[in-house]
Design a protein around this motif. Structure first.
Motif, PDB file in Angstrom:
ATOM      1  N   PHE A   1      12.741  11.283  -3.073  1.00  3.21           N
ATOM      2  CA  PHE A   1      12.714  12.656  -2.576  1.00  3.21           C
ATOM      3  C   PHE A   1      11.270  13.141  -2.518  1.00  3.21           C
ATOM      4  O   PHE A   1      10.432  12.708  -3.310  1.00  3.21           O
ATOM      5  N   ASP A   2      10.999  14.074  -1.585  1.00  4.36           N
ATOM      6  CA  ASP A   2       9.700  14.742  -1.585  1.00  4.36           C
ATOM      7  C   ASP A   2       9.942  16.237  -1.824  1.00  4.36           C
ATOM      8  O   ASP A   2      11.082  16.659  -2.069  1.00  4.36           O
ATOM      9  N   GLN A   3       8.883  17.021  -1.751  1.00  5.79           N
ATOM     10  CA  GLN A   3       8.999  18.444  -2.051  1.00  5.79           C
ATOM     11  C   GLN A   3       9.973  19.154  -1.107  1.00  5.79           C
ATOM     12  O   GLN A   3      10.532  20.194  -1.454  1.00  5.79           O
ATOM     13  N   ASP A   4      10.213  18.614   0.081  1.00  2.50           N
ATOM     14  CA  ASP A   4      11.128  19.235   1.038  1.00  2.50           C
ATOM     15  C   ASP A   4      12.550  18.720   0.915  1.00  2.50           C
ATOM     16  O   ASP A   4      13.503  19.448   1.206  1.00  2.50           O
TER      17      ASP A   4
ATOM     18  N   GLN B   1       2.644  15.576  -8.484  1.00  2.00           N
ATOM     19  CA  GLN B   1       3.040  16.032  -9.807  1.00  2.00           C
ATOM     20  C   GLN B   1       4.357  16.793  -9.724  1.00  2.00           C
ATOM     21  O   GLN B   1       4.657  17.430  -8.709  1.00  2.00           O
ATOM     22  N   LEU B   2       5.101  16.742 -10.817  1.00  2.00           N
ATOM     23  CA  LEU B   2       6.404  17.385 -10.906  1.00  2.00           C
ATOM     24  C   LEU B   2       6.515  18.015 -12.287  1.00  2.00           C
ATOM     25  O   LEU B   2       6.179  17.367 -13.291  1.00  2.00           O
ATOM     26  N   GLU B   3       6.948  19.255 -12.349  1.00  2.00           N
ATOM     27  CA  GLU B   3       7.165  19.897 -13.642  1.00  2.00           C
ATOM     28  C   GLU B   3       8.604  19.645 -14.079  1.00  2.00           C
ATOM     29  O   GLU B   3       9.543  19.908 -13.322  1.00  2.00           O
ATOM     30  N   LEU B   4       8.768  19.117 -15.278  1.00  2.00           N
ATOM     31  CA  LEU B   4      10.082  18.875 -15.869  1.00  2.00           C
ATOM     32  C   LEU B   4      10.280  19.884 -16.988  1.00  2.00           C
ATOM     33  O   LEU B   4       9.475  19.946 -17.919  1.00  2.00           O
ATOM     34  N   THR B   5      11.350  20.674 -16.882  1.00  2.00           N
ATOM     35  CA  THR B   5      11.666  21.678 -17.891  1.00  2.00           C
ATOM     36  C   THR B   5      12.943  21.269 -18.602  1.00  2.00           C
ATOM     37  O   THR B   5      13.989  21.096 -17.967  1.00  2.00           O
ATOM     38  N   TYR B   6      12.837  21.072 -19.919  1.00  2.00           N
ATOM     39  CA  TYR B   6      14.000  20.813 -20.768  1.00  2.00           C
ATOM     40  C   TYR B   6      14.478  22.157 -21.305  1.00  2.00           C
ATOM     41  O   TYR B   6      13.658  22.981 -21.717  1.00  2.00           O
ATOM     42  N   LEU B   7      15.784  22.355 -21.315  1.00  2.00           N
ATOM     43  CA  LEU B   7      16.319  23.624 -21.803  1.00  2.00           C
ATOM     44  C   LEU B   7      16.794  23.557 -23.244  1.00  2.00           C
ATOM     45  O   LEU B   7      16.903  24.587 -23.907  1.00  2.00           O
ATOM     46  N   ASP B   8      17.079  22.362 -23.754  1.00  2.00           N
ATOM     47  CA  ASP B   8      17.568  22.222 -25.125  1.00  2.00           C
ATOM     48  C   ASP B   8      17.101  20.898 -25.709  1.00  2.00           C
ATOM     49  O   ASP B   8      17.677  19.869 -25.363  1.00  2.00           O
ATOM     50  N   PRO B   9      16.074  20.900 -26.543  1.00  2.00           N
ATOM     51  CA  PRO B   9      15.275  22.052 -26.951  1.00  2.00           C
ATOM     52  C   PRO B   9      14.297  22.450 -25.840  1.00  2.00           C
ATOM     53  O   PRO B   9      13.905  21.600 -25.041  1.00  2.00           O
ATOM     54  N   PRO B  10      13.905  23.714 -25.772  1.00  2.00           N
ATOM     55  CA  PRO B  10      13.046  24.190 -24.689  1.00  2.00           C
ATOM     56  C   PRO B  10      11.648  23.563 -24.731  1.00  2.00           C
ATOM     57  O   PRO B  10      10.984  23.582 -25.766  1.00  2.00           O
TER      58      PRO B  10
ATOM     59  N   PRO C   1       8.758  20.931  -8.058  1.00  2.00           N
ATOM     60  CA  PRO C   1       7.611  20.257  -7.455  1.00  2.00           C
ATOM     61  C   PRO C   1       6.339  21.087  -7.627  1.00  2.00           C
ATOM     62  O   PRO C   1       6.393  22.322  -7.615  1.00  2.00           O
ATOM     63  N   ILE C   2       5.226  20.408  -7.808  1.00  2.00           N
ATOM     64  CA  ILE C   2       3.918  21.056  -7.841  1.00  2.00           C
ATOM     65  C   ILE C   2       3.180  20.545  -6.610  1.00  2.00           C
ATOM     66  O   ILE C   2       2.589  19.472  -6.625  1.00  2.00           O
TER      67      ILE C   2
END
Length: 91
Positions: free
Chosen positions: A13-16, A42-51, A74-75
């Protein structure tokens, strides 16, 4: 003996083309590990548990544990793919 290869991989996948489902809260199934691999950018990965939040690059993949809620952002321009394993993967 377990294979070191993923049992399934997403398309690149790309940003689009990154699906909205991956940009919103989701998790892997029980017994499934995901490795998010950035091919370019670059890609930001956010974990929600634990944050927590981390920036993924081609040299720094992201590991998602079974049933761990997360989302990606995406960044700028990015190309990425997710590999799925039925056991803890070697990254």
């Amino acid at each position: 003996m377990k294979t070191v290869q993923p049992y399934r991989s997403t398309p690149v996948f790309d940003q689009d083309t990154l699906p909205a489902a991956l940009r919103a809260r989701h998790d892997t199934k029980a017994g499934v590990w995901g490795v998010i691999r950035v091919i370019e950018g670059q890609l930001e990965l956010t974990y929600l548990d634990p944050p927590s939040t981390t920036i993924l690059t081609p040299d720094k993949p992201g590991l998602v544990q079974p049933q761990q809620p997360h989302f990606v952002t995406p960044i700028g321009a990015v190309k990425m793919q997710v590999d799925f394993y039925d056991h803890p993967p070697a990254r």
